[in-house]
Motif scaffolding. Structure first.
Motif, PDB file in Angstrom:
ATOM      1  N   PHE A  78      -8.383   2.912   2.585  1.00  0.00           N
ATOM      2  CA  PHE A  78      -9.347   2.022   1.949  1.00  0.00           C
ATOM      3  C   PHE A  78      -9.393   2.245   0.439  1.00  0.00           C
ATOM      4  O   PHE A  78      -9.503   1.290  -0.343  1.00  0.00           O
ATOM      5  CB  PHE A  78     -10.744   2.225   2.552  1.00  0.00           C
ATOM      6  N   GLU A  79      -9.306   3.496  -0.006  1.00  0.00           N
ATOM      7  CA  GLU A  79      -9.313   3.788  -1.437  1.00  0.00           C
ATOM      8  C   GLU A  79      -8.105   3.152  -2.132  1.00  0.00           C
ATOM      9  O   GLU A  79      -8.228   2.587  -3.225  1.00  0.00           O
ATOM     10  CB  GLU A  79      -9.310   5.303  -1.663  1.00  0.00           C
ATOM     11  N   LEU A  80      -6.950   3.244  -1.505  1.00  0.00           N
ATOM     12  CA  LEU A  80      -5.741   2.656  -2.081  1.00  0.00           C
ATOM     13  C   LEU A  80      -5.843   1.138  -2.150  1.00  0.00           C
ATOM     14  O   LEU A  80      -5.438   0.521  -3.142  1.00  0.00           O
ATOM     15  CB  LEU A  80      -4.517   3.068  -1.263  1.00  0.00           C
ATOM     16  N   SER A  81      -6.378   0.533  -1.097  1.00  0.00           N
ATOM     17  CA  SER A  81      -6.506  -0.932  -1.095  1.00  0.00           C
ATOM     18  C   SER A  81      -7.469  -1.385  -2.191  1.00  0.00           C
ATOM     19  O   SER A  81      -7.230  -2.395  -2.866  1.00  0.00           O
ATOM     20  CB  SER A  81      -6.965  -1.435   0.273  1.00  0.00           C
ATOM     21  N   ARG A  82      -8.561  -0.643  -2.385  1.00  0.00           N
ATOM     22  CA  ARG A  82      -9.507  -0.998  -3.451  1.00  0.00           C
ATOM     23  C   ARG A  82      -8.854  -0.867  -4.817  1.00  0.00           C
ATOM     24  O   ARG A  82      -9.086  -1.694  -5.723  1.00  0.00           O
ATOM     25  CB  ARG A  82     -10.761  -0.116  -3.359  1.00  0.00           C
ATOM     26  N   ARG A  83      -8.027   0.159  -4.992  1.00  0.00           N
ATOM     27  CA  ARG A  83      -7.324   0.342  -6.262  1.00  0.00           C
ATOM     28  C   ARG A  83      -6.340  -0.806  -6.505  1.00  0.00           C
ATOM     29  O   ARG A  83      -6.228  -1.310  -7.627  1.00  0.00           O
ATOM     30  CB  ARG A  83      -6.580   1.685  -6.249  1.00  0.00           C
ATOM     31  N   MET A  84      -5.653  -1.240  -5.462  1.00  0.00           N
ATOM     32  CA  MET A  84      -4.742  -2.371  -5.575  1.00  0.00           C
ATOM     33  C   MET A  84      -5.485  -3.623  -6.040  1.00  0.00           C
ATOM     34  O   MET A  84      -5.033  -4.329  -6.950  1.00  0.00           O
ATOM     35  CB  MET A  84      -4.058  -2.628  -4.226  1.00  0.00           C
ATOM     36  N   HIS A  85      -6.621  -3.890  -5.427  1.00  0.00           N
ATOM     37  CA  HIS A  85      -7.391  -5.083  -5.786  1.00  0.00           C
ATOM     38  C   HIS A  85      -7.945  -4.990  -7.201  1.00  0.00           C
ATOM     39  O   HIS A  85      -8.005  -6.003  -7.913  1.00  0.00           O
ATOM     40  CB  HIS A  85      -8.518  -5.297  -4.770  1.00  0.00           C
ATOM     41  N   ASP A 108       3.873   6.790   4.002  1.00  0.00           N
ATOM     42  CA  ASP A 108       4.230   6.017   5.190  1.00  0.00           C
ATOM     43  C   ASP A 108       3.041   5.902   6.137  1.00  0.00           C
ATOM     44  O   ASP A 108       2.817   4.854   6.757  1.00  0.00           O
ATOM     45  CB  ASP A 108       5.407   6.669   5.927  1.00  0.00           C
ATOM     46  N   ALA A 109       2.269   6.954   6.230  1.00  0.00           N
ATOM     47  CA  ALA A 109       1.123   6.974   7.142  1.00  0.00           C
ATOM     48  C   ALA A 109       0.059   5.955   6.741  1.00  0.00           C
ATOM     49  O   ALA A 109      -0.556   5.325   7.612  1.00  0.00           O
ATOM     50  CB  ALA A 109       0.523   8.372   7.203  1.00  0.00           C
ATOM     51  N   VAL A 110      -0.162   5.763   5.434  1.00  0.00           N
ATOM     52  CA  VAL A 110      -1.200   4.806   5.022  1.00  0.00           C
ATOM     53  C   VAL A 110      -0.785   3.372   5.348  1.00  0.00           C
ATOM     54  O   VAL A 110      -1.635   2.533   5.663  1.00  0.00           O
ATOM     55  CB  VAL A 110      -1.548   4.940   3.518  1.00  0.00           C
ATOM     56  N   GLN A 111       0.511   3.098   5.295  1.00  0.00           N
ATOM     57  CA  GLN A 111       0.970   1.756   5.670  1.00  0.00           C
ATOM     58  C   GLN A 111       0.738   1.519   7.159  1.00  0.00           C
ATOM     59  O   GLN A 111       0.264   0.452   7.566  1.00  0.00           O
ATOM     60  CB  GLN A 111       2.446   1.573   5.322  1.00  0.00           C
ATOM     61  N   LEU A 112       1.068   2.521   7.962  1.00  0.00           N
ATOM     62  CA  LEU A 112       0.815   2.439   9.401  1.00  0.00           C
ATOM     63  C   LEU A 112      -0.676   2.294   9.676  1.00  0.00           C
ATOM     64  O   LEU A 112      -1.096   1.494  10.525  1.00  0.00           O
ATOM     65  CB  LEU A 112       1.365   3.680  10.100  1.00  0.00           C
ATOM     66  N   ILE A 164       0.830  -1.206   0.000  1.00  0.00           N
ATOM     67  CA  ILE A 164       0.000   0.000   0.000  1.00  0.00           C
ATOM     68  C   ILE A 164       0.865   1.257   0.000  1.00  0.00           C
ATOM     69  O   ILE A 164       0.464   2.301  -0.515  1.00  0.00           O
ATOM     70  CB  ILE A 164      -0.976   0.000   1.195  1.00  0.00           C
ATOM     71  N   GLN A 165       2.086   1.155   0.546  1.00  0.00           N
ATOM     72  CA  GLN A 165       3.006   2.291   0.477  1.00  0.00           C
ATOM     73  C   GLN A 165       3.463   2.513  -0.958  1.00  0.00           C
ATOM     74  O   GLN A 165       3.569   3.654  -1.420  1.00  0.00           O
ATOM     75  CB  GLN A 165       4.225   2.056   1.380  1.00  0.00           C
ATOM     76  N   HIS A 166       3.725   1.428  -1.687  1.00  0.00           N
ATOM     77  CA  HIS A 166       4.102   1.552  -3.103  1.00  0.00           C
ATOM     78  C   HIS A 166       2.965   2.182  -3.900  1.00  0.00           C
ATOM     79  O   HIS A 166       3.192   3.033  -4.752  1.00  0.00           O
ATOM     80  CB  HIS A 166       4.438   0.175  -3.690  1.00  0.00           C
ATOM     81  N   MET A 167       1.730   1.762  -3.615  1.00  0.00           N
ATOM     82  CA  MET A 167       0.582   2.308  -4.325  1.00  0.00           C
ATOM     83  C   MET A 167       0.427   3.802  -4.051  1.00  0.00           C
ATOM     84  O   MET A 167       0.126   4.583  -4.958  1.00  0.00           O
ATOM     85  CB  MET A 167      -0.683   1.561  -3.909  1.00  0.00           C
ATOM     86  N   ALA A 168       0.642   4.214  -2.808  1.00  0.00           N
ATOM     87  CA  ALA A 168       0.527   5.634  -2.454  1.00  0.00           C
ATOM     88  C   ALA A 168       1.621   6.455  -3.131  1.00  0.00           C
ATOM     89  O   ALA A 168       1.404   7.622  -3.484  1.00  0.00           O
ATOM     90  CB  ALA A 168       0.599   5.807  -0.934  1.00  0.00           C
ATOM     91  N   PHE A 169       2.798   5.853  -3.326  1.00  0.00           N
ATOM     92  CA  PHE A 169       3.915   6.548  -3.966  1.00  0.00           C
ATOM     93  C   PHE A 169       3.712   6.627  -5.475  1.00  0.00           C
ATOM     94  O   PHE A 169       3.837   7.686  -6.084  1.00  0.00           O
ATOM     95  CB  PHE A 169       5.217   5.805  -3.650  1.00  0.00           C
ATOM     96  N   CYS A 170       3.360   5.494  -6.087  1.00  0.00           N
ATOM     97  CA  CYS A 170       3.178   5.427  -7.546  1.00  0.00           C
ATOM     98  C   CYS A 170       2.499   4.109  -7.879  1.00  0.00           C
ATOM     99  O   CYS A 170       3.055   3.045  -7.603  1.00  0.00           O
ATOM    100  CB  CYS A 170       4.530   5.532  -8.259  1.00  0.00           C
ATOM    101  N   GLU A 171       1.318   4.160  -8.486  1.00  0.00           N
ATOM    102  CA  GLU A 171       0.601   2.918  -8.766  1.00  0.00           C
ATOM    103  C   GLU A 171       1.303   2.077  -9.824  1.00  0.00           C
ATOM    104  O   GLU A 171       1.172   0.855  -9.836  1.00  0.00           O
ATOM    105  CB  GLU A 171      -0.845   3.182  -9.151  1.00  0.00           C
ATOM    106  N   ARG A 172       2.086   2.713 -10.702  1.00  0.00           N
ATOM    107  CA  ARG A 172       2.866   1.925 -11.661  1.00  0.00           C
ATOM    108  C   ARG A 172       3.960   1.150 -10.929  1.00  0.00           C
ATOM    109  O   ARG A 172       4.233  -0.012 -11.254  1.00  0.00           O
ATOM    110  CB  ARG A 172       3.464   2.820 -12.744  1.00  0.00           C
TER     111      ARG A 172
END
Length: 229
Positions: free
Chosen positions: A170-177, A124-128, A14-22
């Motif tokens: 939650f938005e980032l996790s949904r995007r990952m899935h 970093d905060a979203v991973q925490l 989720i930290q990678h997704m927050a930094f750059c989804e690619r």
């Protein structure tokens, strides 16, 4: 709605997704990885934090390192660097819990270790926050805040796990899935973050952005040829 076990993804992503989804897709979908100074330093820092044989117990504090965590809501599983359990004599519903072979009541606080300095964004905060959400599900309580520890400053930064941060998590996790389900690696988005990424050589963001689709090239060439006839 809970995710099925086979669809669970790595929480650390989720930290990678927050930094750059690619970057997230290259690592977690295409299995691409590359080391640089930052990633090596980060591994050394986490190795010290994640050693499961270095748990500590004090009268009012229990420190658990490398604690496995899982969140059905996020569909993520992983390992929390450090979870501190602070002792209390009284039970406060929704705030503390029992620990096996420990008397009293204990309030959990996640601590995530990072190299470098505090970031200008919330990667970093979203991973925490994801770790905290997992702990909340596992222990059936609410965690209002946690800490980020940075290797360069040697100081903790308190992170309020408020509704805005939780919603973004939650938005980032949904995007990952969604990307994992579709098997999509997003196109590069050139920015200052590219210079900080260990995958720049694999990603080739500048080449991709300069590259024109073959169809557009052929259409342009046909127009030029037509004008010369």
């Amino acid at each position: 709605m809970p995710y099925p076990d086979e669809d669970f993804l790595l929480l650390s992503g989720i930290q990678h997704m927050a930094f750059c989804e690619r970057q997230w897709a290259l690592i977690h979908l295409e299995q691409v990885w590359a080391e640089n100074v930052r990633t090596v330093e980060g591994k050394h820092l986490h190795h010290r934090a994640d050693d499961p044989f270095k748990d500590e117990s004090r009268t009012t504090l229990r420190i658990v390192r490398g604690m496995p965590v899982v969140s059905q809501q996020l569909g993520l599983r992983g390992v929390a660097d450090v979870v501190e359990f602070h002792a209390g004599r009284e039970h406060i519903k929704g705030e503390n819990c029992r620990l096996e072979n420990r008397s009293g009541w204990w309030r959990p606080v996640p601590v995530e270790y990072k190299r470098g300095r505090p970031k200008p964004d919330d990667r970093d905060a979203v991973q925490l926050c994801a770790q905290a959400i997992a702990l909340e599900e596992m222990l059936q309580l609410h965690i209002p805040s946690g800490f980020l520890f940075y290797g360069k400053t040697k100081h903790r930064q308190t992170v309020a796990l408020d509704n805005q941060l939780r919603q973004h998590t939650f938005e980032l996790s949904r995007r990952m899935h969604r990307l994992a389900h579709e098997g999509i690696t997003p196109k590069a988005q050139k920015g200052r973050h590219c210079s900080l990424c260990s995958l720049t050589e694999h990603c080739q963001p500048y080449w991709m952005l300069r590259h024109r689709p073959v169809k557009s090239y052929l259409e342009r060439m046909c127009r030029v040829d037509g004008e010369g006839l």
